[in-house]
Design an enzyme around this catalytic site. Structure first.
Site, short mmCIF file in Angstrom:
data_model
loop_
_atom_site.label_atom_id
_atom_site.label_comp_id
_atom_site.label_asym_id
_atom_site.label_seq_id
_atom_site.Cartn_x
_atom_site.Cartn_y
_atom_site.Cartn_z
N THR A 111 0.81 -1.22 0.00
CA THR A 111 0.00 0.00 0.00
C THR A 111 0.85 1.27 0.00
O THR A 111 1.79 1.40 0.78
CB THR A 111 -0.94 0.02 1.22
OG1 THR A 111 -1.78 -1.14 1.17
CG2 THR A 111 -1.81 1.27 1.23
N LYS A 144 -3.70 4.45 -2.43
CA LYS A 144 -4.82 5.11 -1.74
C LYS A 144 -5.06 6.47 -2.37
O LYS A 144 -4.14 7.31 -2.43
CB LYS A 144 -4.51 5.25 -0.25
CG LYS A 144 -4.46 3.94 0.51
CD LYS A 144 -5.83 3.32 0.66
CE LYS A 144 -5.82 2.11 1.58
NZ LYS A 144 -7.16 1.53 1.76
N GLU A 155 -11.05 0.32 -6.40
CA GLU A 155 -11.82 -0.19 -5.27
C GLU A 155 -12.68 0.92 -4.65
O GLU A 155 -12.19 2.00 -4.35
CB GLU A 155 -10.83 -0.73 -4.23
CG GLU A 155 -11.42 -1.58 -3.15
CD GLU A 155 -10.35 -2.11 -2.21
OE1 GLU A 155 -10.72 -2.50 -1.08
OE2 GLU A 155 -9.15 -2.11 -2.57
N LYS A 161 -13.05 -9.28 3.29
CA LYS A 161 -12.24 -9.08 4.49
C LYS A 161 -12.89 -9.82 5.64
O LYS A 161 -14.11 -9.72 5.84
CB LYS A 161 -12.13 -7.58 4.84
CG LYS A 161 -11.37 -6.74 3.83
CD LYS A 161 -11.38 -5.28 4.25
CE LYS A 161 -10.62 -4.41 3.27
NZ LYS A 161 -10.73 -2.97 3.64
N ASP A 214 -4.35 -8.74 -1.00
CA ASP A 214 -3.92 -7.51 -0.33
C ASP A 214 -3.79 -7.81 1.16
O ASP A 214 -4.66 -7.47 1.95
CB ASP A 214 -4.92 -6.39 -0.60
CG ASP A 214 -4.53 -5.08 0.10
OD1 ASP A 214 -3.32 -4.89 0.36
OD2 ASP A 214 -5.43 -4.28 0.40
N ASP A 244 -0.96 -7.06 3.23
CA ASP A 244 0.33 -6.44 3.58
C ASP A 244 0.32 -5.79 4.94
O ASP A 244 1.27 -5.09 5.30
CB ASP A 244 0.71 -5.40 2.53
CG ASP A 244 -0.24 -4.20 2.50
OD1 ASP A 244 -1.38 -4.33 3.01
OD2 ASP A 244 0.14 -3.14 1.97
#
Length: 331
Positions: free
Chosen positions: A129, A154, A205, A250, A300, A302
């Site tokens: 990220t 982001k 996203e 998630k 994802d 990380d």
């Protein structure tokens, strides 16, 4: 059954410093606050970790209280299947669900994926990220990470075209995915999607706020769009088919690995691509999510790479390659 044979639950709040700061459209933070559940029985202990998320009205204190409220139910034989109805989808259920899976695997002497009838996870590439900032600051951060094959950028709304162009210039070979964290608006949606397409972005996203994303069904999407805040569990999938091409699963949203695996199967059947995502947390949060990676187009996970330090027996990261957990950590 004696008290020593009954499942014993303890839970606690932990704080893990972030290396620098982690910044998204909603703000910055310098530590990850997690809640850990430990369930012990017959000399074995299973663990699970969650991250309460203020976006969904969760706090560490309320999550801890929700976990501790399950002690009596565990003494009375509550298992994973009954847990799905005993707690709502969210962080608390995630921690307890993962702890129960870990415990069951340890008691049975099997790995979690064997217990659940799933393929063994293999080493895979995780995104890394790049926090939200000025185009100059994001370019500098990207230059340091340009060797990584997959970067998650982001973004935050106005000026995102300049941000993504600056990032791409510094990482010409990396695959880029973007996370707007609901910060775009109908006024800049198509402009920002076009800027991402021009930069060769693979996936965007959650560009629009959850519940205000109808426009995605009415425009041409030049880049695949992934639901995050708009998707939580299986029940939320069907209504998203016209708006999204992928879903971010998630464990803290789905309420644990049990629902997340079922959700992945349903999402695939509906034609969605799958991203496996995480909050900023330790390897104990990432380990159960590794069981979703065989079904994922994007990984994802990380979170530990963003911390100043990880817990003992943490996941092994070799650059951007993340390896399945050792049994000492989880599962």
């Amino acid at each position: 059954m004696t008290s020593s044979q009954l499942p014993q639950l303890i839970a606690r709040i932990e704080r893990w410093p972030i290396a620098g700061a982690f910044t998204i459209s909603r703000g910055a933070k310098t530590e990850a606050i997690t809640v850990v559940a430990e369930v012990s029985q017959g000399g074995h202990t299973g663990r699970g970790e969650c991250v309460p998320y203020a976006r969904y009205g969760e706090t560490p204190e309320a999550t801890l209280a929700a976990l501790l409220s399950m002690r009596e139910a565990l003494h009375n034989g509550l298992g994973r299947e009954a847990l799905q109805a005993a707690l709502p989808a969210g962080a608390a259920r995630n921690a307890l669900d993962c702890a129960l899976i870990d415990l069951e695997a340890r008691i049975g002497g099997r790995r979690a994926w064997e217990l659940l009838g799933r393929p063994a996870p293999r080493p895979c590439t995780t995104a890394f990220t790049i926090s939200l900032g000025t185009p100059k600051a994001m370019a500098a951060a990207t230059a340091k990470a340009a060797h990584r094959p997959l970067l998650k950028i982001k973004l935050g709304g106005n000026g995102d075209g300049k941000r993504i162009a600056a990032v791409r210039k510094q990482a010409p070979e990396s695959e880029l995915i973007v996370d707007a964290n609901e910060a775009w608006s109908p006024a800049n949606l198509e402009q920002n999607l076009a800027a991402c397409a021009a930069a060769g972005v693979t996936l965007v996203e959650q560009p629009l706020p959850a519940g205000q994303d109808e426009l995605l069904a009415r425009i041409r999407r030049p880049v695949a769009v992934c639901a995050d805040e708009s998707v939580h569990d299986r029940a939320s999938l069907e209504g998203l088919r016209a708006r999204y091409d992928a879903v971010n699963i998630k464990l803290d949203k789905s309420g644990g690995l049990t629902e997340a695996l079922a959700m992945a199967d349903t999402a695939q059947a509906l034609g969605f691509e799958i991203m496996v995502g995480c909050m900023v947390a330790t390897s104990l949060s990432m380990a159960p999510a590794m069981l979703l990676t065989p079904q994922a187009r994007f990984v994802d996970l990380d979170g530990p790479l963003l911390l100043a330090t990880d817990r003992d027996d943490g996941l092994r990261y070799d650059g951007s390659t993340v390896y399945p957990p050792d049994a000492a950590l989880w599962g």
